[in-house]
Design a protein around this motif. Structure first.
Motif, PDB file in Angstrom:
ATOM      1  N   GLY A  18       0.950  -1.259   0.331  1.00 10.49           N
ATOM      2  CA  GLY A  18       0.161   0.268  -0.036  1.00 10.49           C
ATOM      3  C   GLY A  18       0.527   1.688   0.066  1.00 10.49           C
ATOM      4  O   GLY A  18       1.971   1.021  -0.348  1.00 10.49           O
ATOM      5  N   GLU A  19       0.187   2.303  -0.201  1.00 11.74           N
ATOM      6  CA  GLU A  19       0.629   3.970  -0.659  1.00 11.74           C
ATOM      7  C   GLU A  19       0.708   4.370   1.100  1.00 11.74           C
ATOM      8  O   GLU A  19      -1.006   4.753   1.554  1.00 11.74           O
ATOM      9  CB  GLU A  19       0.926   4.456  -1.400  1.00 11.74           C
ATOM     10  CG  GLU A  19       0.569   5.548  -1.878  1.00 11.74           C
ATOM     11  CD  GLU A  19       0.149   6.659  -2.712  1.00 11.74           C
ATOM     12  OE1 GLU A  19       0.578   7.815  -2.781  1.00 11.74           O
ATOM     13  OE2 GLU A  19      -0.423   6.164  -3.507  1.00 11.74           O
ATOM     14  N   VAL A  20       0.900   5.002   2.326  1.00  3.22           N
ATOM     15  CA  VAL A  20       0.492   5.723   2.674  1.00  3.22           C
ATOM     16  C   VAL A  20       0.990   7.140   2.869  1.00  3.22           C
ATOM     17  O   VAL A  20       1.168   7.783   1.636  1.00  3.22           O
ATOM     18  CB  VAL A  20       1.271   5.638   3.957  1.00  3.22           C
ATOM     19  CG1 VAL A  20       0.709   6.641   5.100  1.00  3.22           C
ATOM     20  CG2 VAL A  20       1.657   4.699   4.644  1.00  3.22           C
ATOM     21  N   ARG A  21      -0.501   7.601   2.775  1.00  7.46           N
ATOM     22  CA  ARG A  21      -0.917   9.002   2.851  1.00  7.46           C
ATOM     23  C   ARG A  21      -0.835  10.119   3.494  1.00  7.46           C
ATOM     24  O   ARG A  21      -2.596   9.833   4.852  1.00  7.46           O
ATOM     25  CB  ARG A  21      -1.413   9.465   1.787  1.00  7.46           C
ATOM     26  CG  ARG A  21      -1.838   8.821   0.302  1.00  7.46           C
ATOM     27  CD  ARG A  21      -2.707   9.688  -0.100  1.00  7.46           C
ATOM     28  NE  ARG A  21      -3.057   8.597  -1.795  1.00  7.46           N
ATOM     29  CZ  ARG A  21      -3.716   8.937  -2.513  1.00  7.46           C
ATOM     30  NH1 ARG A  21      -4.474   9.654  -2.884  1.00  7.46           N
ATOM     31  NH2 ARG A  21      -3.365   8.025  -3.865  1.00  7.46           N
ATOM     32  N   GLY A  22      -0.068  10.613   4.800  1.00  6.64           N
ATOM     33  CA  GLY A  22       0.219  11.370   6.245  1.00  6.64           C
ATOM     34  C   GLY A  22       1.403  10.057   6.501  1.00  6.64           C
ATOM     35  O   GLY A  22       2.197  10.766   5.990  1.00  6.64           O
ATOM     36  N   SER A  56     -16.397  10.330   9.619  1.00  8.20           N
ATOM     37  CA  SER A  56     -16.868  10.941  11.023  1.00  8.20           C
ATOM     38  C   SER A  56     -15.864   9.722  11.922  1.00  8.20           C
ATOM     39  O   SER A  56     -16.175   9.704  12.730  1.00  8.20           O
ATOM     40  CB  SER A  56     -18.558  10.426  11.386  1.00  8.20           C
ATOM     41  OG  SER A  56     -18.707   9.410  11.037  1.00  8.20           O
ATOM     42  N   SER A  57     -15.553   8.554  10.951  1.00  9.37           N
ATOM     43  CA  SER A  57     -14.746   8.065  12.233  1.00  9.37           C
ATOM     44  C   SER A  57     -13.961   8.552  12.338  1.00  9.37           C
ATOM     45  O   SER A  57     -13.277   9.333  12.211  1.00  9.37           O
ATOM     46  CB  SER A  57     -14.357   6.822  10.836  1.00  9.37           C
ATOM     47  OG  SER A  57     -13.248   6.244  10.932  1.00  9.37           O
ATOM     48  N   GLN A  58     -12.951   8.127  13.349  1.00  8.65           N
ATOM     49  CA  GLN A  58     -12.383   8.104  14.435  1.00  8.65           C
ATOM     50  C   GLN A  58     -10.841   7.499  14.275  1.00  8.65           C
ATOM     51  O   GLN A  58      -9.744   7.393  15.280  1.00  8.65           O
ATOM     52  CB  GLN A  58     -12.937   8.341  16.060  1.00  8.65           C
ATOM     53  CG  GLN A  58     -13.552   9.514  15.821  1.00  8.65           C
ATOM     54  CD  GLN A  58     -13.775  10.411  15.830  1.00  8.65           C
ATOM     55  OE1 GLN A  58     -12.356  11.201  16.861  1.00  8.65           O
ATOM     56  NE2 GLN A  58     -14.078  11.487  15.875  1.00  8.65           N
ATOM     57  N   ALA A  59     -10.858   6.394  12.783  1.00 12.36           N
ATOM     58  CA  ALA A  59      -9.651   5.492  13.298  1.00 12.36           C
ATOM     59  C   ALA A  59      -8.731   6.663  12.517  1.00 12.36           C
ATOM     60  O   ALA A  59      -8.392   7.391  12.216  1.00 12.36           O
ATOM     61  CB  ALA A  59     -10.256   4.891  11.526  1.00 12.36           C
ATOM     62  N   GLY A  60      -6.918   5.704  13.521  1.00 11.39           N
ATOM     63  CA  GLY A  60      -5.952   6.336  12.690  1.00 11.39           C
ATOM     64  C   GLY A  60      -5.491   6.007  11.688  1.00 11.39           C
ATOM     65  O   GLY A  60      -5.058   6.946  11.711  1.00 11.39           O
ATOM     66  N   ALA A  61      -6.084   5.231  11.363  1.00 15.01           N
ATOM     67  CA  ALA A  61      -5.845   4.604   9.543  1.00 15.01           C
ATOM     68  C   ALA A  61      -6.752   4.189   8.960  1.00 15.01           C
ATOM     69  O   ALA A  61      -7.927   3.423   9.770  1.00 15.01           O
ATOM     70  CB  ALA A  61      -4.325   3.811  10.091  1.00 15.01           C
ATOM     71  N   VAL A  62      -7.198   4.159   8.045  1.00 14.36           N
ATOM     72  CA  VAL A  62      -7.996   3.975   6.686  1.00 14.36           C
ATOM     73  C   VAL A  62      -7.677   2.857   5.860  1.00 14.36           C
ATOM     74  O   VAL A  62      -7.025   4.330   4.961  1.00 14.36           O
ATOM     75  CB  VAL A  62      -9.139   4.735   5.929  1.00 14.36           C
ATOM     76  CG1 VAL A  62     -10.379   4.228   5.914  1.00 14.36           C
ATOM     77  CG2 VAL A  62      -9.644   5.463   7.622  1.00 14.36           C
ATOM     78  N   ILE A  63      -8.103   2.127   5.048  1.00 10.71           N
ATOM     79  CA  ILE A  63      -6.979   1.276   4.380  1.00 10.71           C
ATOM     80  C   ILE A  63      -8.518   1.663   3.377  1.00 10.71           C
ATOM     81  O   ILE A  63      -9.017   1.527   2.936  1.00 10.71           O
ATOM     82  CB  ILE A  63      -6.671  -0.274   4.656  1.00 10.71           C
ATOM     83  CG1 ILE A  63      -5.623  -0.579   5.423  1.00 10.71           C
ATOM     84  CG2 ILE A  63      -6.631  -1.035   2.742  1.00 10.71           C
ATOM     85  CD1 ILE A  63      -5.658  -1.687   5.994  1.00 10.71           C
ATOM     86  N   LEU A  64      -7.668   1.844   1.810  1.00 11.02           N
ATOM     87  CA  LEU A  64      -9.138   2.436   0.442  1.00 11.02           C
ATOM     88  C   LEU A  64      -7.975   2.018  -0.079  1.00 11.02           C
ATOM     89  O   LEU A  64      -6.814   1.865  -0.233  1.00 11.02           O
ATOM     90  CB  LEU A  64      -9.023   3.545   0.577  1.00 11.02           C
ATOM     91  CG  LEU A  64      -9.433   4.630   2.024  1.00 11.02           C
ATOM     92  CD1 LEU A  64      -9.032   5.747   1.174  1.00 11.02           C
ATOM     93  CD2 LEU A  64     -11.138   4.628   1.803  1.00 11.02           C
ATOM     94  N   SER A  65      -9.360   1.393  -1.258  1.00 17.79           N
ATOM     95  CA  SER A  65      -8.193   1.149  -2.308  1.00 17.79           C
ATOM     96  C   SER A  65      -8.435   2.281  -3.299  1.00 17.79           C
ATOM     97  O   SER A  65      -8.627   3.591  -2.893  1.00 17.79           O
ATOM     98  CB  SER A  65      -9.895  -0.123  -3.234  1.00 17.79           C
ATOM     99  OG  SER A  65     -11.300   0.528  -3.687  1.00 17.79           O
TER     100      SER A  65
END
Length: 82
Positions: A18-22, A56-65
């Motif tokens: 994956g690619e990190v954006r952040g 509205s998610s409070q997740a620290g990271a989200v995996i997106l396609s």
């Protein structure tokens, strides 16, 4: 679910190609569903019907396609995208 140890976001991204954006150094300490994830958790977004949960998610990271990234047009200021 809390992990016994923390993992850098960059390490997890490399594991899934994956690619990190952040913040690539952000520490992931658990995983949870999109709607209940908290800071430190990683989650994933798959269904366009859950866009409001993503916003509205409070997740620290989200995996997106790659498709999700292109059609969500969302900025998650406190979260990182993998």
């Amino acid at each position: 679910m809390r992990a016994a140890s923390a993992h850098r976001l960059q390490d997890l991204a490399q594991h899934i190609a994956g690619e990190v954006r952040g913040d690539a150094e952000y520490l992931i300490t658990g995983m949870a569903p999109l709607d209940t994830a908290e800071a430190g958790d990683i989650t994933f977004f798959q269904a366009s019907s859950l866009r409001s949960c993503l916003q509205s998610s409070q997740a620290g990271a989200v995996i997106l396609s790659s498709e999700s990234v292109s059609y969500t047009h969302l900025t998650l200021p406190t979260s990182d995208l993998v």
